[in-house]
Design a protein around this motif. Structure first.
Motif, PDB file in Angstrom:
ATOM      1  N   LEU A   1       0.890   6.882   1.244  1.00  0.00           N
ATOM      2  CA  LEU A   1       0.543   6.415  -0.347  1.00  0.00           C
ATOM      3  C   LEU A   1      -0.518   7.087  -0.619  1.00  0.00           C
ATOM      4  O   LEU A   1      -0.918   7.125  -1.947  1.00  0.00           O
TER       5      LEU A   1
ATOM      6  N   PRO B   1       2.146   4.117  -7.497  1.00  0.00           N
ATOM      7  CA  PRO B   1       2.722   3.339  -6.595  1.00  0.00           C
ATOM      8  C   PRO B   1       4.397   3.275  -7.035  1.00  0.00           C
ATOM      9  O   PRO B   1       4.782   3.296  -8.321  1.00  0.00           O
TER      10      PRO B   1
ATOM     11  N   SER C   1      -2.046   2.043   5.512  1.00  0.00           N
ATOM     12  CA  SER C   1      -2.244   2.018   4.249  1.00  0.00           C
ATOM     13  C   SER C   1      -3.189   0.652   4.169  1.00  0.00           C
ATOM     14  O   SER C   1      -4.045   0.672   3.008  1.00  0.00           O
TER      15      SER C   1
ATOM     16  N   GLU D   1      -5.238   2.934  -0.903  1.00  0.00           N
ATOM     17  CA  GLU D   1      -3.817   2.852  -0.188  1.00  0.00           C
ATOM     18  C   GLU D   1      -3.463   1.434  -0.449  1.00  0.00           C
ATOM     19  O   GLU D   1      -2.316   1.253  -0.756  1.00  0.00           O
TER      20      GLU D   1
ATOM     21  N   LYS E   1      -2.424   0.311  -3.770  1.00  0.00           N
ATOM     22  CA  LYS E   1      -1.134   0.910  -4.136  1.00  0.00           C
ATOM     23  C   LYS E   1      -0.143   0.159  -3.325  1.00  0.00           C
ATOM     24  O   LYS E   1       0.915  -0.261  -4.153  1.00  0.00           O
TER      25      LYS E   1
END
Length: 323
Positions: A92, A98, A112, A118, A121
């Motif tokens: 990510l 996203p 993530s 991250e 997202k």
């Protein structure tokens, strides 16, 4: 393998493709799979998730294995817009927007969740499937708050990716896998899961996964693998269950494995990425019963894993036998 190389193989006149198993319990094995069954698997997943033509789909897994290949097939069959990035631990971080749909391994999800950007997202992905390894209890607890639909997958190369999903997010979160329509499961005399999925497998498939079937005769959950049983002094111990007991208390990568023993038949061995083995022994004494106690603790520079991030159980056993 590159995306272009896979598409060329897919568009070739051959009705089959060569794929390799992940190698989590031994060397990866080659097998030929039918393209029409891969297409059937792709349609089943996309229909179940409610994906729409034009939705974006993130490809962040190696195309050498079935998980990566099936993401491309889903995009082809369902008209998804594929976002292709090189496989890595932080997929990510490589994208700005996203995707609607993503398939990731637990390690990628874990990474993530450690980064604010991250994680934001991750929380915007509407359909997330997680496969290629077990989802820890801690990760499952965090993902329950995810606003989208997050699923743990159950499947293998022989079933052309997954044949059942377990909801991780929202009020529908469950410990039980729900097979797709047209898929039925039973257990054999050894307690191993037997899958009947005619759309993707020509014959019923007997797995090495020890399973429990729910009272409805349809849903199931996995206790561990048949080949991950340690028979020590006549007591059968499930490796995954022991690891689950220890995971909340051990803050370094570790694996439980076994070693042949002339007295007990097999003994429990723990390998870990640490030099502080005394601390691990203390935790084991506090959290495991007397039959589960490791007979030896081995420090390693790195826990063995496969290319797809799964524990390399055969390699771990080899380490235990030779140290």
């Amino acid at each position: 393998m590159t995306l272009e190389q896979f598409i060329n193989q897919w568009q070739s006149p051959s009705p089959t493709l060569l794929v390799h198993t992940s190698g989590s319990t031994g060397k990866p094995k080659p097998m030929l799979v039918e393209k029409r069954r891969m297409e059937a698997s792709a349609r089943i997943t996309c229909q179940f998730l409610g994906l729409n033509r034009g939705d974006t789909a993130l490809l962040c897994m190696p195309l050498d294995y079935i998980a990566g290949k099936m993401m491309v097939v889903r995009a082809i069959v369902w008209g998804l817009r594929l976002i292709d990035i090189p496989p890595c631990g932080h997929p990510l971080a490589q994208i700005d927007t996203p995707p609607v749909f993503a398939a990731m391994v637990p390690m990628q999800v874990f990474n993530s969740m450690q980064d604010d950007g991250e994680r934001q997202k991750l929380w915007q992905i509407r359909h997330l499937i997680i496969g290629g390894g077990a989802v820890s209890d801690d990760m499952a607890a965090q993902l329950r708050r995810h606003p989208g639909a997050v699923w743990s997958t159950y499947g293998m190369t022989e079933t052309l990716s997954h044949i059942a999903l377990r909801r991780l997010s929202g009020a529908q979160a469950s410990q039980w896998y729900e097979p797709f329509d047209g898929v039925s499961v039973t257990t054999n005399a050894e307690g191993c899961l037997v899958i009947d999925a005619p759309a993707v497998c020509a014959q019923p498939l007997t797995t090495n996964d020890i399973a429990e079937i729910a009272s409805d005769g349809r849903r199931f959950r996995i206790r561990g693998r048949k080949d991950n049983v340690i028979c020590s002094g006549g007591i059968k111990l499930q490796i995954e269950e022991m690891e689950a007991k220890l995971r909340p208390y051990v803050n370094v990568p570790f694996l439980i494995t076994k070693r042949a023993d002339p007295k007990f038949g097999e003994t429990v061995v723990m390998i870990a990425q640490t030099d502080n083995l005394d601390a691990l022994e203390t935790i084991c004494k506090e959290r495991l019963n007397k039959y589960e106690q490791p007979h030896d603790f081995i420090a390693v520079e790195r826990i063995p894993t496969t290319e797809t991030g799964k524990p390399a159980r055969a390699k771990a056993m080899e380490i235990a036998q030779t140290r």
